[in-house]
Scaffold this active site. Structure first.
Site, PDB file in Angstrom:
ATOM      1  N   ARG A 104      -5.983   4.870  16.455  1.00 34.76           N
ATOM      2  CA  ARG A 104      -4.922   4.136  15.753  1.00 34.76           C
ATOM      3  C   ARG A 104      -4.063   3.279  16.694  1.00 34.76           C
ATOM      4  NH1 ARG A 104      -4.915   4.336  10.177  1.00 34.76           N
ATOM      5  NH2 ARG A 104      -5.010   6.353   9.151  1.00 34.76           N
ATOM      6  N   GLU A 163      -8.732   2.703  -1.198  1.00 31.28           N
ATOM      7  CA  GLU A 163      -8.948   2.936   0.234  1.00 31.28           C
ATOM      8  C   GLU A 163      -9.392   4.377   0.449  1.00 31.28           C
ATOM      9  OE1 GLU A 163      -5.593   2.398   2.861  1.00 31.28           O
ATOM     10  OE2 GLU A 163      -6.867   2.578   4.638  1.00 31.28           O
ATOM     11  N   GLU A 168      -4.055  -2.375  11.329  1.00 33.92           N
ATOM     12  CA  GLU A 168      -3.227  -1.183  11.161  1.00 33.92           C
ATOM     13  C   GLU A 168      -3.145  -0.455  12.486  1.00 33.92           C
ATOM     14  OE1 GLU A 168      -2.991   1.228   6.983  1.00 33.92           O
ATOM     15  OE2 GLU A 168      -4.691   1.600   8.235  1.00 33.92           O
ATOM     16  N   SER A 210       0.844  -1.193   0.000  1.00 39.36           N
ATOM     17  CA  SER A 210       0.000   0.000   0.000  1.00 39.36           C
ATOM     18  C   SER A 210       0.879   1.243   0.000  1.00 39.36           C
ATOM     19  CB  SER A 210      -0.937   0.009   1.209  1.00 39.36           C
ATOM     20  OG  SER A 210      -0.198   0.081   2.406  1.00 39.36           O
TER      21      SER A 210
HETATM   22 MN    MN Z   1      -5.891   2.098   6.312  1.00 42.61          MN
END
Ligand code: MN
Length: 286
Positions: free
Chosen positions: A215, A148, A244, A65
């Site tokens: 996160r 995404e 993630e 990615s």
């Molecule tokens: Mn992501």
């Protein structure tokens, strides 16, 4: 369920020397993951042969990615910038091919970062055409492209699942899918369930990022995990689910700043990865 469970490389390392690659790949395998997602913002400077050798040694799959930058933003109005973006994306696609991967995703349709104006009609059309161009090349290698969508502070092209499905319909290629990330969904969507059902109904639910609202570790923020995992089970999603998480403990010189990772949310990444894997097993079942 037969989902591949992945983990983002930034849990382990900020760079990709052989020592860093070995640490990231071995740790992903040892903490129970099937796949590592590599952050290839500069795909031309990525050692594909070394990476493939280590993936084989530890029996791990990999996806790739990235997010584009100012100089390579394919949603720009400037044809030279769009051409530079296509060149970078082609390098990324070749990297996926060379490591034996089957997925290229992220903000590959846009710069990753805050815009101060909406996307223009021409910029969106440039992005759509670039994705169709890349998808045709990707099809030669059996690679799927994942769009995404990100929250409003990280792109102005697509911010919701509905926008992403419209964008994918305009690209009109079979190997382009929607990539849903709970971190971004938490900011932009009305529901955890409806977007999953809509993407699945379109036949385009292709990749999932599980990330907490801050996160950090799964289950310690405000994401509606029961509803989200329930929706994945409801549509019998069998694709990849990648964990993630980002902390100032592990810093990638560009990506960490693009994502505004200013705080330290964890220090022990083995504990983080082990805990996240257990959370996915207990709350999703895979
Ligand atoms: Mn992501």
């Amino acid at each position: 369920m037969a989902n591949r469970i992945g983990i983002h490389a930034l849990v382990w390392v900020g760079g990709w020397s052989e020592a860093e690659a070995r640490k990231a790949i071995s740790s992903s395998a040892e903490t129970g993951y099937d796949l590592i997602e590599l952050a290839a913002l500069d795909p031309g400077n990525f050692d594909a042969a070394m990476t493939k050798r280590l993936l084989t040694e530890y029996n791990l799959s990999a996806g790739v990615s990235l997010g584009l930058d100012y100089e390579t933003d394919v949603s720009s109005d400037d044809d030279d910038i769009v051409a530079a973006g296509r060149a970078r994306l082609e390098l990324a696609l070749n990297l996926v091919r060379d490591i034996g991967g089957d997925y290229l995703g992220g903000a590959i349709f846009s710069r990753l970062g805050r815009y101060t104006k909406p996307v223009t009609e021409r910029g969106r059309a440039n992005s759509v055409a670039s994705m169709a161009w890349l998808a045709d090349k990707a099809a030669n290698y059996g690679v799927t492209l994942g769009m995404e969508f990100c929250n409003r502070y990280e792109t102005n092209v697509i911010n919701t699942t509905a926008q992403t499905l419209d964008f994918i319909a305009d690209i009109d290629r079979p190997n382009v899918v929607a990539h849903l990330d709970t971190y971004h969904m938490n900011i932009e969507e009305n529901s955890w369930r409806e977007p999953v059902l809509a993407a699945a109904a379109a036949g385009k639910l292709g990749y999932v990022h599980v990330g907490e609202s801050h996160r950090g570790q799964l289950g310690t923020g405000s994401i509606g995990w029961t509803e989200f995992f329930g929706a994945l089970r409801e549509v019998e999603y069998d694709g990849t689910i990648t964990f993630e998480s980002f902390s100032s403990e592990v810093v990638h010189p560009e990506l960490s700043s693009n994502l505004s990772i200013w705080r330290n949310l964890w220090t022990d990444n083995i504990e983080l990865a082990t805990g996240a894997r257990q959370f996915i097993r207990e709350n999703y079942g895979s």
